[in-house]
Design an enzyme around this catalytic site. Structure first.
Site, short mmCIF file in Angstrom:
data_model
loop_
_atom_site.label_atom_id
_atom_site.label_comp_id
_atom_site.label_asym_id
_atom_site.label_seq_id
_atom_site.Cartn_x
_atom_site.Cartn_y
_atom_site.Cartn_z
N HIS A 1 2.22 18.16 2.11
CA HIS A 1 2.08 17.11 1.10
C HIS A 1 2.38 15.72 1.70
O HIS A 1 3.20 15.59 2.59
CB HIS A 1 3.04 17.37 -0.06
N ASN B 1 -3.66 21.25 -3.75
CA ASN B 1 -3.24 22.46 -4.44
C ASN B 1 -4.25 23.59 -4.22
O ASN B 1 -5.06 23.95 -5.07
CB ASN B 1 -3.05 22.20 -5.93
N ASP C 1 0.82 -1.21 0.00
CA ASP C 1 0.00 0.00 0.00
C ASP C 1 0.85 1.26 0.00
O ASP C 1 0.68 2.12 -0.85
CB ASP C 1 -0.95 0.00 1.20
N GLY D 1 5.01 22.84 -9.14
CA GLY D 1 5.24 23.53 -7.87
C GLY D 1 6.72 23.60 -7.52
O GLY D 1 7.07 24.12 -6.46
N HIS D 2 7.55 23.04 -8.38
CA HIS D 2 8.99 23.00 -8.10
C HIS D 2 9.76 23.87 -9.09
O HIS D 2 9.44 23.91 -10.27
CB HIS D 2 9.51 21.56 -8.19
N ASP E 1 15.84 21.30 -2.85
CA ASP E 1 14.87 20.52 -3.66
C ASP E 1 15.35 20.32 -5.11
O ASP E 1 15.52 21.28 -5.84
CB ASP E 1 13.55 21.32 -3.64
#
Lengths: 560, 560
Positions: A78, A237, A53, A372-373, A198
């Site tokens: 997130h 979002n 899962d 978003g990055h 990131d």
């Protein structure tokens, strides 16, 4: 600083999850006896993790050092940053720090897991400063595809460590949620020892467009649509959702919210003030058909083609409340996550078949999605604002970390000061100098149903085998006295061949097992292990010759 | 024309494969008693077709009308157009027509399948005209990612039908393999009843760049690389291979060809004159290390990250002959086919870890790949050159067909004259008018090992179940006399839990089965079916409660 640096004093930085992968982010910053954890995410299973899962990090390093762990700081809400909390907190009861929306989303999760009461949750904002043992944490606002995202600045006796969280630079953000360029620059000017940044879009040249571009495009589509508009996007979002609301207001449409996580996030975000929804704007899904078609927007989940999501059900005409009608406009305001392309494609196909006009595809074509990055130019901007001495690219597959590392070189960081690490690889800092240290335990903990970690390589290997060619079970009952066959052999197969069309094959298989057993009996071979091996080998050889398949063969011998 | 049109005369057009999917292309054009088949491809299995090797179309319509089938015309040598031949020809021995390279590739396949001798193969070129009963076939050259591709023009008593094959318009093609714009225009000016056209890139705006752009980029990279260059691309992309050869010549490098299908295609293509390889250009893989690193190119398979391919083995350091060395440049000159992204990503990661410089990613970023299929502007150009009365978009998933249909509308074709069909949907033409006709049998035939069609939905459903939570086999031996348990119950599990850590669970499961059986015995229930159902239910309930998993449960009762 509680004590002076000496030979034993050491700053350690490592990831328990999030490098060499997208998902299960968990970073550890340790100065002597003080450990600060940044984020606690989950990962969705890879395609070879059959039946699993979700996946979380191995946290044995943290549980073994539980008395040193001062806090888990969460950068944003997130799943790949908060989804591991319900599992981690069960073994490690430490305070969790987050901004308002982030804590709101976490609290929902902890409630479900029955951990809300026993977990200390501490609200922070971008101005908070927290002393965590020898480490002082402060924060800075960033732009990302969820509001209330922050980066983390950790002042340690060894120097400043900056963790960007997930970020882009959006100069025209929705709801005026600007990144705090001044504070980031100010941290940089103080001199930063190490930056963790990131790497998600390190492969993309240029800049990521502003979220507000999507708003213009949405309003345009809403206006041109003469019938209902259905928009699917990520529930988290919130900026995107705000823009869908704004476009609906501008085109005099009302909104029905459909899909469990969408209803949940819209509820939390509007309650906490992150969504601005005028009175009377929202309608129930049941009311959709009471309004004129050009007065309706349906906001839903399913932008990744997830089999159980609202949009997928609508596309298959199995949704209880909403049907797609010919002439409806369906907007998929998201890009498929690698691996989901075929699911999304199938959903689009079904929607077209129902007569909808579907707007989908990469954001650069559809105009209804931006990442978003930050892309390469934004990553360089962050590197130049922070100007770190050492650089550890995080949050990305190996190739992304590597390309991000190159960007670091390009802005002038020494190549030897850039560490491309795997989960568990430590980077040690002493006296201002960093080097690769030893490894701490790290890895995937697989969650299957209620089982945490009880599915390992052997189980997965068996599932893989079973999935390819199925299984044949061979049962025979032998006499305890003389080893003669009392019953069987019986052969039962599943997932191997369509039995009704393969009776001849299975009959012959039966004969082979019987003659193998009889031969062994005559030769007085009667240890079970060797009976089983012989049956397995003979049957396997026969089936491979006949079918070029290798089903799992499970011989079972009963004795009475 | 052998006879005048009358009320019975009819032209039928349908796909047995290739619409609503990418793969297993097979189109049928039938005029009364004459059937012409265009292409005979295979498809690779979708992710829910567990254990399946390949998929071909159901050809029962053709075998039932075998006396009418005049020919299989092949447009080009890609697997999704020729890969079904070894299976189809076994049941339908009809002549196969193809251009030189296409036949060369087909012959290799038929040889392996032992069908070469009995198959009539007829060489055509773009000037050939063939009478196939009432249908006259001619051809026109197209641009595609394999040389010797043609489109097909079928003159029928009902009108002209054009099938584009796969195409793009490349105005600066490699090896001067120009598309025959004049002939296509001339066909259009004669008046075309129906066009069947390639929809692969109907989602992409603009034009697909010329293959020759890739050549410039490759030469640039080769020149800048100070060590060895490794290039992975599709083996069948002979133009690409020619450009790799040209770039190697320009940079004074020799080429080692690695990977079975690459060696195969380079052999066939150079023998047939489709590759221009100077004497002494090729070296054996074993010789690579004898040359200076900047004098070497390794041309290999594996651009899709296929687990067994040459590049994947090199990346995992398991290739017998070639190691990747730090400083090597590896070029992946291909875009991942949807579903392969993760495999390619993993290969890139491994290559980076070995210290290689990897050039990869979408062609628009890397510059080392362009598509072989035309984008929207090229599709419109084809539509405008042919100016058909009726339009049937082919070769694409449903959404691509739909968008291609819209392009047809945009250039002025009547909406009612555009047919978006599924496999088996016929379009009938009589007296110049087309309409949707009845359905013919169509579907997937799954090939698993030597089995053709013996794996159906039940077997796939079982494989799916087994892959998720594994299996528990419960065996018990009962006495024929009084139904008492003589041996067992024994429980054996595979792919369910790691047994050593779950002994308690399995012991408890055993107790539940025993008590269920004992209770049934006491109640004098002794039909096997109901014993099995009861055991299955009780055990299933218990395991779900304990683990939230639903393994397959297979109760087996033996009687002695």
């Amino acid at each position: 600083m509680s004590k002076k640096n000496n030979n034993q004093d050491k700053l350690l930085i490592f990831a328990l999850g999030g490098v060499g992968e997208i998902g299960k982010n968990m970073y550890v910053i340790q100065y002597n006896n003080d450990i600060v954890v940044v984020d606690s995410g989950l990962k969705f299973p890879e395609e070879d993790m059959l039946g699993i899962d979700i996946v979380i990090p191995d946290i044995s390093y943290l549980t073994e050092n539980r008395d040193k762990v001062r806090a888990i700081l969460i950068t944003h809400g997130h799943e790949d940053h908060i989804g591991g909390l319900p599992y981690v907190l069960r073994h490690l009861n430490v305070p969790v720090y987050g901004t308002k929306l982030t804590l709101g989303l976490i609290e929902g999760k902890l409630k479900e897991a029955g951990l809300l009461g026993e977990t200390k949750r501490i609200l922070i904002n971008a101005d908070s400063e927290i002393q965590l043992g020898a480490i002082r944490a402060s924060f800075f606002k960033t732009n990302h595809s969820i509001p209330d995202s922050v980066g983390v600045c950790l002042d340690t006796p060894e120097g400043i460590v900056v963790h960007t969280g997930d970020f882009k630079f959006d100069h025209t953000p929705v709801n005026d949620q600007f990144a705090d360029l001044q504070r980031i620059a100010e941290i940089g000017s103080r001199g930063v020892l190490a930056l963790l940044s990131d790497s998600t879009n390190a492969e993309r040249p240029g800049y990521t467009p502003s979220e507000s571009k999507v708003g213009d495009e949405l309003e345009d589509i809403f206006r041109k649509s003469t019938q209902r508009v259905v928009v699917a996007t990520f529930a988290s979002n919130v900026h995107r959702i705000q823009q869908i609301i704004n476009a609906s207001i501008a085109t005099r449409r009302k909104i029905a919210v459909v899909g469990r996580s969408m209803v949940n996030v819209v509820g939390i975000a509007s309650e906490l003030g992150y969504l601005n929804i005028p009175e009377g704007m929202l309608i129930e899904p049941e009311e959709v058909n009471k309004l004129a078609a050009d007065r309706v927007v349906i906001l839903c989940t399913g932008s990744q083609g997830e089999p159980m999501s609202a949009l997928t059900r609508m596309a298959r005409s199995t949704h209880r409340k909403v049907d797609i009608l010919p002439g409806d406009t369906v907007i998929i305001a998201a890009t498929p996550i690698p691996g989901n392309e075929r699911y999304v494609g199938r959903t689009v196909d079904e929607l077209f078949k129902l007569g909808a006009n579907v707007i989908y595809g990469p954001g650069s074509v559809s105009g209804v999605h931006v990442s978003g990055h930050g892309s390469q130019e934004e990553l360089k901007l962050m590197l130049n604002l922070i100007k770190p001495k050492y650089f550890i690219p995080i949050h990305g597959e190996y190739r992304m970390l590597r390309l991000h590392g190159r960007l670091g070189e390009s802005i002038g960081i020494d190549k030897e000061n850039i560490f491309i690490v795997e989960n568990g690889d430590t980077v040690e800092f002493q006296g201002g100098a960093g080097r690769k240290g030893s490894k701490v335990p790290a890895g995937n903990v697989l969650i299957d149903g209620l089982g945490v970690g009880d599915v390992g390589n052997i189980v997965l290997r068996d599932r893989k085998l079973l999935s390819q060619d199925g299984i044949l079970v061979v049962v025979v009952t032998l006499s305890k006295q003389d080893g003669t066959i009392l019953s069987g052999p019986d052969i039962i197969s599943r997932g191997f061949v369509y039995v009704r069309e393969s009776e001849g094959l299975l009959d012959e298989a039966n004969r082979i097992v019987t003659s193998t057993l009889n031969k062994l009996m005559n030769d007085k071979v009667n240890e079970w292990a060797s009976l089983k091996t012989n049956v397995k080998d003979a049957l396997g050889r026969f089936l491979y010759e006949q079918t070029r398949r290798r089903p799992m063969i499970l011989p079972i011998i009963m004795e009475v």
